[in-house]
Design a protein around this motif. Structure first.
Motif, PDB file in Angstrom:
ATOM      1  N   LEU A   1      -8.773   2.505  -1.183  1.00 13.34           N
ATOM      2  CA  LEU A   1      -8.494   1.283  -0.430  1.00 13.34           C
ATOM      3  C   LEU A   1      -9.716   0.817   0.350  1.00 13.34           C
ATOM      4  O   LEU A   1     -10.347   1.606   1.067  1.00 13.34           O
TER       5      LEU A   1
ATOM      6  N   ILE B   1       0.839  -1.206   0.000  1.00 14.65           N
ATOM      7  CA  ILE B   1       0.000   0.000   0.000  1.00 14.65           C
ATOM      8  C   ILE B   1       0.868   1.247   0.000  1.00 14.65           C
ATOM      9  O   ILE B   1       0.575   2.226  -0.697  1.00 14.65           O
TER      10      ILE B   1
ATOM     11  N   CYS C   1      -5.699   6.978   0.503  1.00 13.71           N
ATOM     12  CA  CYS C   1      -6.200   5.653   0.907  1.00 13.71           C
ATOM     13  C   CYS C   1      -7.707   5.654   1.058  1.00 13.71           C
ATOM     14  O   CYS C   1      -8.368   4.666   0.717  1.00 13.71           O
TER      15      CYS C   1
ATOM     16  N   SER D   1      -7.847  -4.996   0.467  1.00 12.73           N
ATOM     17  CA  SER D   1      -6.939  -5.780   1.295  1.00 12.73           C
ATOM     18  C   SER D   1      -7.762  -6.822   2.039  1.00 12.73           C
ATOM     19  O   SER D   1      -8.626  -6.478   2.851  1.00 12.73           O
TER      20      SER D   1
END
Length: 393
Positions: A328, A265, A324, A284
């Motif tokens: 993410l 990341i 992020c 993830s």
């Protein structure tokens, strides 16, 4: 907390698994690589998984007998109470572990509307052949054809499998992602960690990432054997090729669990992958969430500390933690406190993953709700269903 109190009657699972048959790699292997295929051989009367001419030590064969789903949770509870000695609880292979229609029937019974299904063996073999990109590519291509044959990359718009890709060679990787896109794949499994001796966000891989973005494919970073034990912990007196069942506490702490996902990341953000490809989305899975607060804080600080250094991939615009929050998704372990990651990333960036039928996860998807009791119902609904539903469209 039960499903009714969360306003979620059905779940969408971001991390479940299948078990592969013995011919998952050999059925479609290029004949030129048949002797180097990932395959089963009888060695001293015992089945062994071979990669080339060496045994694949990370996983034992999982074909006829497998660990009981969710059993590690019960073993650890029993050990803590002193009731039993440690042992692996196993059972015969069930149809829902190996067949998509049987899995759909199981999903109906357990209120799982849709699920991302990740390989078991397939996701951990790359490290055992990453010295040869052609060998790796041949095995991955064969595996992906088997996956499309037996499960489909999308099955009845409810099961979404994760074919694999390797970045050891950019041209081969582009070919892999083209095949996945042509066959309607929605996800791709990428091993966390470096691609050979390069960052996966190195601009040399931009042709690959451009195709991923164009196809709208979500990148899955599932915990794997990323090679850190071989490359790092051997320098700390540890075994370089541990079995998944005997990874040491030291290796879990510094190399196997959090380290590869944090490095990956950090590379995606600080090597400006998301700046060059703003449409990319990454999940993830089975990496937990303990690393998230540290990594976000460290990247926000170190971006300033490294401001005068060269920027691989171009200068990073904005705070890494904000980047992020746009790119993410994280699936915490069921036993973790979800509040820190929800507060940092937002409830819309956290997804439910059962890990079924693996022993580390939950046997019943609804059991995951136990770890969400301190969150508001709207956050629970997002985690258990809506976030992945929206990602899937």
């Amino acid at each position: 907390m039960d499903a009714a109190s969360t306003d979620v009657d059905w779940f969408v699972d971001a991390d479940s698994h299948l078990y592969e048959p013995r011919d998952a790699f050999t059925r479609y292997i290029d004949p030129a690589f048949r002797e180097r295929a990932v395959r089963v051989e009888i060695v001293d009367g015992v089945e062994r998984i071979m990669v080339g001419d060496a045994p694949m030590t990370f996983l034992d064969p999982l074909y006829d007998t497998v660990p009981v789903p969710g059993s590690l949770r019960e073993v650890l509870r029993s050990l803590a109470s002193g009731r039993i000695t440690e042992e692996r609880l196993t059972e015969p292979m069930r149809p829902e572990f190996v067949n998509p229609d049987a899995r759909l029937a199981w999903m109906d019974e357990h209120r799982v509307e849709r699920a991302v299904v990740v390989p078991s063996l397939g996701g951990v073999v790359e490290t055992f052949m990453d010295d040869d990109p052609l060998h790796t590519d041949a095995n991955i291509r064969a595996f992906n054809r088997w996956l499309a044959d037996d499960w489909g990359l999308v099955h009845q718009n409810r099961i979404f499998t994760t074919p694999m890709v390797s970045l050891l060679d950019v041209d081969l990787a582009v070919g892999q992602i083209e095949w996945i896109a042509e066959h309607g794949g929605r996800f791709v499994h990428l091993r966390p960690g470096p691609a050979g001796a390069r960052s996966p966000a190195d601009p040399v891989f931009d042709p690959f990432w451009a195709r991923v973005e164009e196809a709208g494919i979500v990148v899955v970073l599932h915990i794997s054997e990323s090679g850190y034990n071989r490359d790092i912990t051997t320098r700390w007196s540890e075994a370089g090729r541990p079995n998944a069942w005997n990874i040491s506490a030291f290796q879990w702490t510094v190399a196997y669990g959090d380290r590869p996902i944090m490095d990956t990341i950090a590379a995606f953000v600080l090597h400006n992958l998301f700046g060059r490809f703003p449409g990319l989305q990454v999940m993830s899975l089975e990496n937990g969430s303990l690393w998230v607060p540290y990594l976000l804080a460290a990247m926000d600080k170190m971006k300033g500390m490294g401001r005068r250094s060269p920027w691989l991939g171009g200068p990073v615009v904005g705070r890494p933690s904000d980047i992020c929050r746009r790119h993410l998704y994280v699936s915490p372990f069921h036993e973790e406190d979800h509040r820190p990651v929800v507060e940092l990333l937002g409830a819309d960036r956290v997804v439910f993953g059962s890990d079924f039928p693996h022993p580390e996860g939950v046997a019943e998807p609804a059991d995951y709700l136990e770890g969400l009791a301190n969150l508001p119902p709207d956050a629970v609904a997002r985690i258990m269903r809506h976030n992945l539903d929206e990602l899937l469209g």
